[in-house]
Design an enzyme around this catalytic site. Structure first.
Site, PDB file in Angstrom:
ATOM      1  N   TYR A 182      -2.223  -1.442  10.190  1.00  0.00           N
ATOM      2  CA  TYR A 182      -1.774  -1.373   8.780  1.00  0.00           C
ATOM      3  C   TYR A 182      -0.749  -1.290   8.098  1.00  0.00           C
ATOM      4  O   TYR A 182       0.059  -1.431   7.518  1.00  0.00           O
ATOM      5  CB  TYR A 182      -3.276  -1.037   8.613  1.00  0.00           C
ATOM      6  CG  TYR A 182      -3.026  -1.135   6.572  1.00  0.00           C
ATOM      7  CD1 TYR A 182      -4.142  -2.015   6.333  1.00  0.00           C
ATOM      8  CD2 TYR A 182      -2.964  -0.033   5.875  1.00  0.00           C
ATOM      9  CE1 TYR A 182      -4.380  -2.147   4.794  1.00  0.00           C
ATOM     10  CE2 TYR A 182      -3.355   0.048   3.998  1.00  0.00           C
ATOM     11  CZ  TYR A 182      -3.684  -0.768   3.983  1.00  0.00           C
ATOM     12  OH  TYR A 182      -3.902  -1.136   3.076  1.00  0.00           O
ATOM     13  N   SER A 234       1.140  -1.091   0.271  1.00  0.00           N
ATOM     14  CA  SER A 234      -0.047  -0.097  -0.050  1.00  0.00           C
ATOM     15  C   SER A 234       0.731   1.290  -0.046  1.00  0.00           C
ATOM     16  O   SER A 234       1.948   1.603   0.449  1.00  0.00           O
ATOM     17  CB  SER A 234      -1.010   0.169   1.356  1.00  0.00           C
ATOM     18  OG  SER A 234      -1.297   1.317   1.256  1.00  0.00           O
TER      19      SER A 234
END
Length: 266
Positions: free
Chosen positions: A170, A157
């Site tokens: 995350y 990401s």
């Protein structure tokens, strides 16, 4: 239909919908047969609906419509025995393994790092980091044994390349898979197996387009792409993944490839 992956077999985790489905279908369009799996049930700390068995069957139908073979299973990436069984079944049926797309992931949010619960932290790290490790660990021996080289692509990401508020768990997991990929790139180079990560900005998938993620994005005005788009499409990421797995990317390994509409330049 193309031929860039003709005769090859690709394993895709999180394949029931979203990016995983896009990867499975795009690679099948270029000739690959597919081994697909997804958890297909709700997880305790995830507030938005996750994929269903029906979603996975839709992926199967899309791949079969392209006249490619697909082996689809329900399995949790955190379950080592289940992941190993998916790989074993797929290789036994399809005969080889050339490509791994370690894509399965979840997204959750917190007010700040110190308010994260143990459950939220453990489930995030379990799925987004440990699950990637268990996927590649199960797949690599089959790739080496086949002796055909190959490509591993891990979905990270933009949060795997920079810090962002409210998603420490995350971001930690997505940073973690970068270190894993870079290490594997070194270890697998003698086997002509390349390992890279992709780093999307927000992608138009159910993981992003839901009330919870929308509230996070609305509350973080700094989360803006440089190019004039609010999100990219799953197909945009799938095209990057295809390039990395095809012979066009045959000398690309150990890289972190943004598909971010310029987000990281902000």
């Amino acid at each position: 239909m193309g031929t860039r992956l003709q005769g090859k077999v690709a394993l895709v985790s999180g394949a029931a919908r979203g990016q995983g489905r896009a990867h499975a279908v795009r690679l099948a369009e270029e000739g690959a047969d597919i081994i697909a799996f997804d958890v297909c049930r709700q997880l305790d700390t995830v507030p938005y609906p996750l994929a269903t068995p029906e979603d996975l069957q839709e992926t199967v139908a899309l791949v079969e419509k392209l006249d490619r073979r697909i082996i689809a299973r329900t399995a949790d990436v955190r379950d080592d025995a289940a992941v190993r069984a998916v790989v074993a079944d797929g290789v036994a049926e399809l005969g080889r393994l050339d490509v791994v797309i370690a894509n399965a992931g979840i997204a959750t949010f917190a007010e700040n790092t110190w308010s994260l619960t143990d459950a939220a932290w453990d489930e995030m790290i379990g799925v987004n980091l440990t699950g990637v490790f268990r996927t590649v660990r199960a797949a690599i021996p089959a790739m080496i044994e086949a002796g055909n080289g190959g490509s591993i692509v891990i979905t990270s990401s933009t949060a795997g390349l920079k810090g962002m508020g409210h998603i420490a768990h995350y971001s930690a997991a997505k940073h973690g898979v970068v270190g894993l990929a870079r290490t594997l790139a070194i270890e697998l180079a003698p086997h002509s197996i390349r390992v890279n990560t992709v780093h999307p900005t927000g992608v138009n998938t159910p993981m992003v387009v839901n009330e919870q993620t929308g509230a996070f994005l609305d509350g973080n005005t700094g989360l803006q792409n440089l190019l004039p788009v609010s999100m990219v499409e799953a197909a945009d990421v799938a095209n990057a993944v295809l390039w990395l797995t095809s012979d066009e990317g045959r000398y690309i390994t150990g890289v972190s490839l943004p598909v971010d509409a310029g987000f990281l330049q902000r």
